[in-house]
Design a protein around this motif. Structure first.
Motif, mmCIF file in Angstrom:
data_model
loop_
_atom_site.group_PDB
_atom_site.id
_atom_site.type_symbol
_atom_site.label_atom_id
_atom_site.label_comp_id
_atom_site.label_asym_id
_atom_site.label_seq_id
_atom_site.Cartn_x
_atom_site.Cartn_y
_atom_site.Cartn_z
ATOM 1 N N CYS A 144 0.837 -1.196 0.000
ATOM 2 C CA CYS A 144 0.000 0.000 0.000
ATOM 3 C C CYS A 144 0.876 1.252 0.000
ATOM 4 O O CYS A 144 1.787 1.379 0.819
ATOM 5 N N CYS A 196 0.025 3.333 3.623
ATOM 6 C CA CYS A 196 0.403 2.862 4.963
ATOM 7 C C CYS A 196 1.463 1.759 4.940
ATOM 8 O O CYS A 196 1.940 1.354 5.991
ATOM 9 N N CYS A 227 -6.646 -1.804 0.426
ATOM 10 C CA CYS A 227 -5.791 -2.074 1.577
ATOM 11 C C CYS A 227 -6.661 -2.389 2.799
ATOM 12 O O CYS A 227 -7.605 -1.644 3.100
ATOM 13 N N GLU A 237 -5.787 -2.188 5.839
ATOM 14 C CA GLU A 237 -5.475 -1.308 6.971
ATOM 15 C C GLU A 237 -6.081 0.089 6.796
ATOM 16 O O GLU A 237 -6.713 0.611 7.697
ATOM 17 N N CYS A 238 -5.860 0.696 5.610
ATOM 18 C CA CYS A 238 -6.249 2.105 5.456
ATOM 19 C C CYS A 238 -7.344 2.353 4.430
ATOM 20 O O CYS A 238 -7.887 3.448 4.367
HETATM 21 ZN ZN LIG Z 1 -2.921 1.006 3.433
#
Ligand SMILES: [Zn+2]
Length: 334
Positions: free
Chosen positions: A19, A22, A49, A51-52
């Motif tokens: 990504c 992040c 992604c 996570e983000c």
């Molecule tokens: Zn990310």
């Protein structure tokens, strides 16, 4: 990754990436689609992604390989009066974002990233700005009337805060490393300078579900949350977001087919379910442009014809709910 994809990656024309926002390597597939404009056999996967929430093409063409997806005809523009009028309207809308820092004092300095043949900086020069551009394509070679940097933005020779504004109209979704662009914008802007940029909106139905993104020329897909994270990471404060169609459009093409399939039939809407465009239909049936082709298309794809009539109403509803396919952001350098 299946065997076909592995072969493709090993051909070294594509790369698997983490990504850009992040750094996470955890992502889930969102959809698969080909390069509809130039290489309909070449399919790409858009992932999100975990996570983000940043969307990106992965695996993606390398920086060398992506050149093939920008043939000369990509840069050609119709030399018509109506296109000229459209450009003037677009530049006026873009210029309105810079008015806040225009008033009084010495002339302001603008850097337009991805300036193509230089028409927008030229428009701003006529408004009294001192302009420069960044453009890596050959269209920069015809610009004689102001300074153009012909490297990727992060590589240009300017390294000090030199500009009052940096603009990037529909650029960040095209680049391999948007984070480097945000960092560079922060570096070359004076304190309180403006970074104004337009990107597609990954929260919109057109971007996320209707295969309207120009893959693989578009490599990254942003939401207001991921934009906020980019700005936080690079020293900007978000001042304003405009979600709408006053500069570029991303019409909800095939919205009706998508709704019929997902809501009525409760099935997934994949690229294979997308009806042929009028142009693709004519090419497949070897029909010249004209009334006969249009009537035949309406018989084969009635949903597409009704869909086209619904766009204005759907677009208006999306803009009111702030989930239209295009967003313009204004960020201030801290
Ligand atoms: Zn990310």
């Amino acid at each position: 990754m299946d065997a076909l994809e592995r072969d493709y990656v090993q051909s070294r024309t594509v790369e698997i990436v983490a990504c850009n926002l992040c750094g996470s390597t955890r992502h889930t597939p969102v959809y698969r689609m080909p390069d509809r404009r130039f290489f309909p056999q070449d399919f790409f996967t858009v992932v999100e992604c975990c996570e983000c929430g940043l969307g990106f093409v992965n695996p993606r063409p390398s920086t060398a390989e992506i050149q093939k997806h920008y043939p000369l005809e990509y840069f050609e523009q119709p030399a018509t009066k109506s296109h000229e009028r459209y450009l003037q309207r677009r530049f006026s809308a873009e210029a309105s974002y810079l008015r806040a820092i225009e008033s009084g004092g010495a002339p302001r300095r603008l850097l337009d990233v991805g300036c193509a043949n230089g028409d927008f900086p030229r428009f701003m020069a006529a408004c009294g700005w001192i302009v420069e551009g960044v453009e890596i394509s050959e269209s920069s070679q015809r610009i004689q009337d102001f300074r153009v940097h012909t490297q990727e933005f992060q590589d240009i020779a300017v390294t000090e805060p030199a500009y009052d504004a940096v603009t990037a109209w529909a650029v960040l979704e095209h680049v391999h490393d948007p984070m480097a662009y945000f960092h560079k914008a922060a570096k070359v802007l004076k304190k309180n300078g403006l970074f104004v940029f337009l990107v597609t909106n990954f929260q919109s139905v057109a971007s996320r579900y209707l295969f309207c993104e120009d893959v693989p020329r578009h490599l990254h897909f942003f939401t207001r949350e991921t934009i906020r994270q980019y700005l936080d990471a690079t020293g900007f404060a978000l001042e304003r977001e405009d979600n709408g169609r006053n500069i570029y459009k991303l019409a909800p093409v095939n919205w009706l087919s998508y709704m019929l399939r997902t809501c009525l039939k409760r099935r997934k809407f994949s690229f294979e379910d997308v009806p042929l465009t009028h142009r693709e239909f004519r090419a497949r049936h070897n029909l010249p442009r004209g009334l006969r082709a249009s009537l035949k298309y309406a018989v084969y794809h009635p949903a597409s014809v009704i869909d086209r009539m619904l766009w204005p109403a759907i677009e208006t509803a999306q803009i009111l709910r702030k989930n239209y396919g295009i967003s313009t952001y204004v960020a201030r350098k801290l």
